[in-house]
Scaffold this motif. Sequence first.
Motif, mmCIF file in Angstrom:
data_model
loop_
_atom_site.group_PDB
_atom_site.id
_atom_site.type_symbol
_atom_site.label_atom_id
_atom_site.label_comp_id
_atom_site.label_asym_id
_atom_site.label_seq_id
_atom_site.Cartn_x
_atom_site.Cartn_y
_atom_site.Cartn_z
ATOM 1 N N ALA A 127 8.929 7.972 48.911
ATOM 2 C CA ALA A 127 9.601 9.056 49.630
ATOM 3 C C ALA A 127 11.013 8.641 50.023
ATOM 4 N N LEU A 128 11.173 7.407 50.440
ATOM 5 C CA LEU A 128 12.487 6.903 50.834
ATOM 6 C C LEU A 128 13.488 7.017 49.702
ATOM 7 N N VAL A 129 13.089 6.594 48.515
ATOM 8 C CA VAL A 129 14.017 6.576 47.370
ATOM 9 C C VAL A 129 13.889 7.828 46.509
ATOM 10 N N ASN A 130 13.032 8.768 46.963
ATOM 11 C CA ASN A 130 12.813 10.027 46.244
ATOM 12 C C ASN A 130 12.383 9.774 44.799
ATOM 13 N N ASN A 131 11.342 8.990 44.656
ATOM 14 C CA ASN A 131 10.813 8.678 43.333
ATOM 15 C C ASN A 131 10.011 9.862 42.812
ATOM 16 N N VAL A 132 10.495 10.504 41.770
ATOM 17 C CA VAL A 132 9.803 11.666 41.208
ATOM 18 C C VAL A 132 8.914 11.269 40.033
ATOM 19 N N ASP A 133 8.732 9.977 39.827
ATOM 20 C CA ASP A 133 8.012 9.508 38.640
ATOM 21 C C ASP A 133 6.923 8.508 39.000
ATOM 22 N N ARG A 134 6.105 8.878 40.012
ATOM 23 C CA ARG A 134 4.930 8.056 40.339
ATOM 24 C C ARG A 134 3.724 8.989 40.481
ATOM 25 N N SER A 135 3.533 9.845 39.523
ATOM 26 C CA SER A 135 2.461 10.826 39.592
ATOM 27 C C SER A 135 1.191 10.277 38.954
ATOM 28 N N TRP A 136 0.095 10.987 39.156
ATOM 29 C CA TRP A 136 -1.160 10.572 38.524
ATOM 30 C C TRP A 136 -1.055 10.671 37.001
ATOM 31 N N ARG A 137 -0.126 11.481 36.509
ATOM 32 C CA ARG A 137 0.060 11.580 35.059
ATOM 33 C C ARG A 137 0.786 10.352 34.510
ATOM 34 N N ASN A 138 1.683 9.814 35.303
ATOM 35 C CA ASN A 138 2.492 8.671 34.881
ATOM 36 C C ASN A 138 2.739 7.786 36.101
ATOM 37 N N PRO A 139 1.763 6.929 36.450
ATOM 38 C CA PRO A 139 1.846 6.199 37.724
ATOM 39 C C PRO A 139 2.990 5.202 37.832
ATOM 40 N N ASN A 140 3.429 4.639 36.698
ATOM 41 C CA ASN A 140 4.421 3.558 36.756
ATOM 42 C C ASN A 140 3.972 2.454 37.711
ATOM 43 N N LEU A 141 2.726 2.103 37.564
ATOM 44 C CA LEU A 141 2.115 0.995 38.293
ATOM 45 C C LEU A 141 1.361 0.133 37.290
ATOM 46 N N LEU A 142 1.315 -1.156 37.564
ATOM 47 C CA LEU A 142 0.527 -2.077 36.754
ATOM 48 C C LEU A 142 -0.496 -2.765 37.647
ATOM 49 N N ARG A 143 -1.582 -3.200 37.030
ATOM 50 C CA ARG A 143 -2.627 -3.909 37.754
ATOM 51 C C ARG A 143 -2.857 -5.262 37.084
ATOM 52 N N ARG A 144 -2.745 -6.331 37.871
ATOM 53 C CA ARG A 144 -2.993 -7.669 37.344
ATOM 54 C C ARG A 144 -3.635 -8.515 38.435
ATOM 55 N N ASP A 145 -4.750 -9.152 38.092
ATOM 56 C CA ASP A 145 -5.460 -10.037 39.027
ATOM 57 C C ASP A 145 -5.747 -9.350 40.350
ATOM 58 N N GLY A 146 -6.154 -8.079 40.275
ATOM 59 C CA GLY A 146 -6.521 -7.342 41.474
ATOM 60 C C GLY A 146 -5.358 -6.871 42.319
ATOM 61 N N GLU A 147 -4.116 -7.056 41.839
ATOM 62 C CA GLU A 147 -2.929 -6.658 42.592
ATOM 63 C C GLU A 147 -2.209 -5.519 41.875
ATOM 64 N N THR A 148 -1.582 -4.657 42.664
ATOM 65 C CA THR A 148 -0.857 -3.513 42.137
ATOM 66 C C THR A 148 0.642 -3.797 42.171
ATOM 67 N N TRP A 149 1.290 -3.569 41.035
ATOM 68 C CA TRP A 149 2.724 -3.852 40.889
ATOM 69 C C TRP A 149 3.474 -2.558 40.600
ATOM 70 N N LEU A 150 4.659 -2.415 41.172
ATOM 71 C CA LEU A 150 5.499 -1.247 40.981
ATOM 72 C C LEU A 150 6.508 -1.522 39.868
ATOM 73 N N ILE A 151 6.653 -0.559 38.951
ATOM 74 C CA ILE A 151 7.627 -0.691 37.869
ATOM 75 C C ILE A 151 8.372 0.637 37.684
ATOM 76 N N ASP A 152 9.458 0.573 36.946
ATOM 77 C CA ASP A 152 10.191 1.749 36.463
ATOM 78 C C ASP A 152 10.665 2.654 37.595
ATOM 79 N N HIS A 153 11.819 2.298 38.165
ATOM 80 C CA HIS A 153 12.398 3.084 39.250
ATOM 81 C C HIS A 153 13.684 3.797 38.817
ATOM 82 N N GLY A 154 13.803 4.060 37.528
ATOM 83 C CA GLY A 154 15.010 4.714 37.048
ATOM 84 C C GLY A 154 15.141 6.164 37.492
ATOM 85 N N ALA A 155 13.991 6.823 37.774
ATOM 86 C CA ALA A 155 14.022 8.238 38.175
ATOM 87 C C ALA A 155 13.964 8.369 39.692
ATOM 88 N N THR A 156 14.843 7.662 40.367
ATOM 89 C CA THR A 156 14.909 7.698 41.825
ATOM 90 C C THR A 156 16.329 8.048 42.257
#
Length: 251
Positions: A127-156
């Motif tokens: 919400a702070l950076v107005n990310n319009v690209d973290r939807s359930w259709r395209n989460p732009n999240l990765l999962r590794r070793d039980g941890e969630t990582w944020l990627i791809d912030h170009g659409a902010t």
Amino acid sequence: MLDDVVATRYVAPLREGGSLPGIVEADDLGLYVLKFTGAGQGRKTLVAEVICGELARRLGLRVPRLVTVALDPVLGLAEPDPQVQGLLKSSGGTNLGMEFLSGALGFDPLAFTVPREEAGRVLWFDALVNNVDRSWRNPNLLRRDGETWLIDHGATMIWHHNWPTAAASAARPYDAGDHALLRFAPDVRAAAADLAPLVTEELLAEVTAAVPDVWLAGEPGFDTPGELRRAYARPLLERAATIHERVQGDR
């Protein structure tokens, strides 16, 4: 400032993204997802990636390490794919690299769970950076070793595409109705209480300083990269205090 590396080998394209990022090997022997300056979205996408990625990291969210990647267009000479060859040839100089997370899986909100507190922090940041690209259709999240990582912030920070209307654009609410982590009942107000006080002029000056001057030079209406950096920081500082009150669709 970001660390600097030199691309030594183009490994493979990543065809999931519209800008056709690629995996490259660098002179530090690391693998990076390369975001090209010559891609259709242009250098503003890279500016957003740096500011938002480095801000997220300083707020305690997991983001792959970012580096600047010096690219010699000669790497494109041996590429058989004309589109890849064109990107490499048009992106000589300073590009953006994101550390390649080996073994990471794309995030599926139906297959993984995220604690309510962490979901709230991610949603508040988006919400702070107005990310319009973290939807359930395209989460732009990765999962590794039980941890969630944020990627791809170009659409902010979409206001940076039209600076004369930036203040009005940045004042609008944030629509979280399709957010990838909504099903985990994110506690946005608790996240705001923890994170908003951290978003200071000093912090924003630090993260905007990580953007290379070459990506900021020549922006209409701004005489210097420093002036443009302050323009990037201003809406974020203002939104941090109240954006949790303007998140829509999160209940």
